[in-house]
Scaffold this motif. Sequence first.
Motif, PDB file in Angstrom:
ATOM      1  N   VAL A  58       0.838  -1.201   0.000  1.00 15.63           N
ATOM      2  CA  VAL A  58       0.000   0.000   0.000  1.00 15.63           C
ATOM      3  C   VAL A  58       0.878   1.259   0.000  1.00 15.63           C
ATOM      4  O   VAL A  58       0.601   2.256  -0.702  1.00 15.63           O
ATOM      5  CB  VAL A  58      -0.953  -0.018   1.203  1.00 15.63           C
ATOM      6  CG1 VAL A  58      -1.685   1.318   1.331  1.00 15.63           C
ATOM      7  CG2 VAL A  58      -1.952  -1.147   1.065  1.00 15.63           C
TER       8      VAL A  58
ATOM      9  N   GLY B  91       1.126   4.235  -2.947  1.00 17.27           N
ATOM     10  CA  GLY B  91       0.908   5.636  -2.576  1.00 17.27           C
ATOM     11  C   GLY B  91       2.053   6.545  -3.030  1.00 17.27           C
ATOM     12  O   GLY B  91       1.842   7.667  -3.518  1.00 17.27           O
TER      13      GLY B  91
ATOM     14  N   LEU C 131       2.028   9.653  -5.786  1.00 19.04           N
ATOM     15  CA  LEU C 131       2.503  10.981  -5.396  1.00 19.04           C
ATOM     16  C   LEU C 131       3.484  11.527  -6.432  1.00 19.04           C
ATOM     17  O   LEU C 131       3.439  12.698  -6.810  1.00 19.04           O
ATOM     18  CB  LEU C 131       3.148  10.918  -4.009  1.00 19.04           C
ATOM     19  CG  LEU C 131       3.653  12.251  -3.430  1.00 19.04           C
ATOM     20  CD1 LEU C 131       2.476  13.219  -3.272  1.00 19.04           C
ATOM     21  CD2 LEU C 131       4.343  12.032  -2.084  1.00 19.04           C
TER      22      LEU C 131
END
Length: 242
Positions: free
Chosen positions: A215, A219, A223
């Motif tokens: 996870v 992420g 970004l």
Amino acid sequence: MRWKLPAGVLMALAFLVPSAPAMAQIEPRVLNEACQTVERKVYQDIRELVTIDLDTATNTEVRVLANQILAAAKADSLPVLPDAIQERLDGTADDLRAFLKTDLQNSWSTALRATVVRTLTGAGTNVKAAAQKALDEGTIDGYLAYLNDGMYAARALDCAAQPTPTATTQPTSTPSATPSATTTVVPTPASSTSLGAPGGEGGGLPVTGDNTAAVASIGGALLLLGGAGYLIGRRRRSRFVA
């Protein structure tokens, strides 16, 4: 006139005094066929009712006597005799008088004999012996003696000879605390609700380990893509303005 009141009182007392002992006399209680205590049944001696001379008595006196005997026979539940008397009462005065003079005792004796025979049903040894003795004797006095006294004395002996019932008790089984070999242990169903899940439906343990790293990687990539897109868009805007 004053002497009539005391005389009337004396006459009333004269009638009451002879009956007082009879009223005060209480028959002792006896045993019935089931050996239960009941009131004694006394059969009346019908000969005591015949207090008139049947040869010289009037038809009215004869009829009154016949009705008294009929009432006594019904009170004693005698067979045969009540019907015989009633038949003569419905007939002529001469037939009634002749019956009371010649046939009354024979009909009464037959009724008493049948009553003695009735007592043999379900009777014990002593009652049967006493009844047979009265039947063998075959007299009115013998029947009355048995029905009024002998039967009850014999029945008391039969009841005394019966065995006393004893109460039987069965031991009560005590359930064993230790289960037997054949006892099946049913497992307790586990609750579907997890301790770590709030709300209690479909919850599981918290996500940890490799799943957390994956996870975080996703992420970070999102970004970087967002930052690159922002820089490209800014350069295009500056060129357009120039």
